[in-house]
Design an enzyme around this catalytic site. Structure first.
Site, PDB file in Angstrom:
ATOM      1  CG  ASP A 168      -2.093   0.528   1.480  1.00  0.00           C
ATOM      2  OD1 ASP A 168      -3.115   1.170  -0.037  1.00  0.00           O
ATOM      3  OD2 ASP A 168      -2.640   1.221   1.948  1.00  0.00           O
ATOM      4  CG  ASP A 207      -6.861   0.904   3.458  1.00  0.00           C
ATOM      5  OD1 ASP A 207      -6.174   0.568   2.954  1.00  0.00           O
ATOM      6  OD2 ASP A 207      -7.601   2.086   2.931  1.00  0.00           O
TER       7      ASP A 207
END
Length: 387
Positions: free
Chosen positions: A168, A308
């Site tokens: 990420d 997330d």
């Protein structure tokens, strides 16, 4: 996160559940007889394969979005959501029905499950529904995927969490990162990213028709900022005539705003949690940000990718398999990490990944809490033996 913890607590002792076989365990299948070093190396291989697959899939998503295959992407995302709600949700529902001995026949169950999945796809992608319905289905999708991730082997789960946090970080911050390319492409076209994104309640505007104009003005200002470092060039950003369409109760009226006549309120995106201060270095407000991946949408609401939420829930779900005190510690660490990310979002004025800080704090607090609890238990046992 709460729903995943409840599912783990209820179904973890069920004999019908076992470690799942998926792309995350394709390189190595963990067994109890393996040494810790073998488990670690195998977990690294599994995580590497998973990250490579996710990276390739994201670049393919960027390619299709670049080719304007938006309808195809929405259909694919809708089908994926249907599979998650229908198959994963249906299997978990069967486990719960068996666990609590719920009397239901198969026909009723299939009809309810089909309607549940179809309405979920419509709420997320295909039609306008109350935001609470959309948010609810996004939470359920994240819960179902996160629960299946908690069924992975323990070593693979922890290494995969760290690997996804690093991915990420690279995908959002690197110039050639797939998520960064996707966000910049979406902003340049004034289009929404066809993906599962959780959006908080949007900030309401009386002049909602002017939002696309606000985004175009923002893009012009950003381009001017890149072309010249001289702050005086900011006055020439709006050199073309902008048509602003405003609606009223009496009907639509068109107002043409000539050069230099755009008000500050119309030229900025409303940004909650962001201070309305002027940056002395470049003369632009901190509200004029490209904040999509972890940030703000065109409505001014905080937006966060569903991935997330999924990996946050995987962390607390794995902690729930050990001790509830560890769950509390991990939850507080994740929320603190999310708060730190929001602060950094305002300071650095750029799209930021939401996983690294929260996952780092969550993993750290998990092992610290588990170590401290084990030390406390051993100390109490020694004291009892001494007495």
């Amino acid at each position: 996160m709460l729903l995943v913890v409840l599912l783990v607590s209820i179904l973890n002792s069920s004999s019908s559940l076992s470690v799942t076989s998926s792309i995350a365990t394709i390189a190595y299948s963990e067994t109890g007889s393996d040494s810790s070093w073998d488990k670690f190396i195998g977990a690294l291989l599994n995580s590497l394969v998973f990250v490579v697959v996710v990276t390739v899939a994201t670049f393919i998503l960027v390619l299709f979005f670049y080719l304007r295959c938006t309808k195809f992407l929405k259909i694919y995302m809708g089908f994926s959501s249907f599979v998650v709600l229908g198959f994963m949700g249906g299997e978990i529902a069967l486990f719960l029905i068996e666990e609590f001995s719920v009397p239901v026949d198969c026909i009723t169950f299939l009809v309810l499950l089909f309607n549940f999945a179809v309405i979920g796809v419509l709420a997320v992608f295909m039609s306008k529904m109350p935001i609470i319905v959309t948010q609810g289905y996004l939470v359920l999708i994240g819960m179902l995927v996160a629960y299946w991730f908690t069924l992975l082997p323990e070593w693979t789960t922890w290494v995969l969490l760290v690997a996804m946090a690093l991915y990420d970080l690279a995908a959002v911050l690197l110039p050639v990162g797939p998520l960064r390319l996707l966000v910049e492409l979406a902003m340049s076209r004034d289009e929404d990213i066809p993906a599962l994104v959780y959006e908080a309640r949007p900030v309401t505007h009386h002049d909602s028709a002017s939002r696309p104009v606000q985004r175009r003005i923002w893009r012009e200002r950003q381009n001017a900022r890149l072309d010249s470092e001289d702050s005086s060039s900011l006055n020439s950003d709006l050199n073309s005539t902008v048509s602003i369409v405003q609606s009223s109760h009496n009907g639509a009226r068109i107002a043409r705003v000539e050069e230099g006549q755009v008000s500050e309120r119309d030229a900025q995106l409303s940004a909650p949690l962001i201070d309305r201060r002027m940056d002395a270095q470049d003369g632009m407000s901190t509200e004029s940000l490209m904040l999509e991946g972890m940030g703000l949408g065109s409505s001014g609401a905080i937006k966060l990718g569903l991935g997330d939420f999924i990996f946050y829930s995987v962390l607390v779900g794995r902690a729930a398999m050990y001790d509830f005190m560890t769950v509390y510690a991990c939850y507080l660490a994740i929320v603190a990490g999310l708060g730190i990310t929001l602060v950094l979002l305002a300071l650095y004025q750029k799209a930021l990944p939401a996983l690294p800080v929260s996952i780092a704090l969550g993993v750290l607090f998990y092992f610290l809490t588990r170590f401290l609890l084990e030390v406390f238990i051993v100390q109490c046992s020694l004291n009892l033996l001494m007495f």
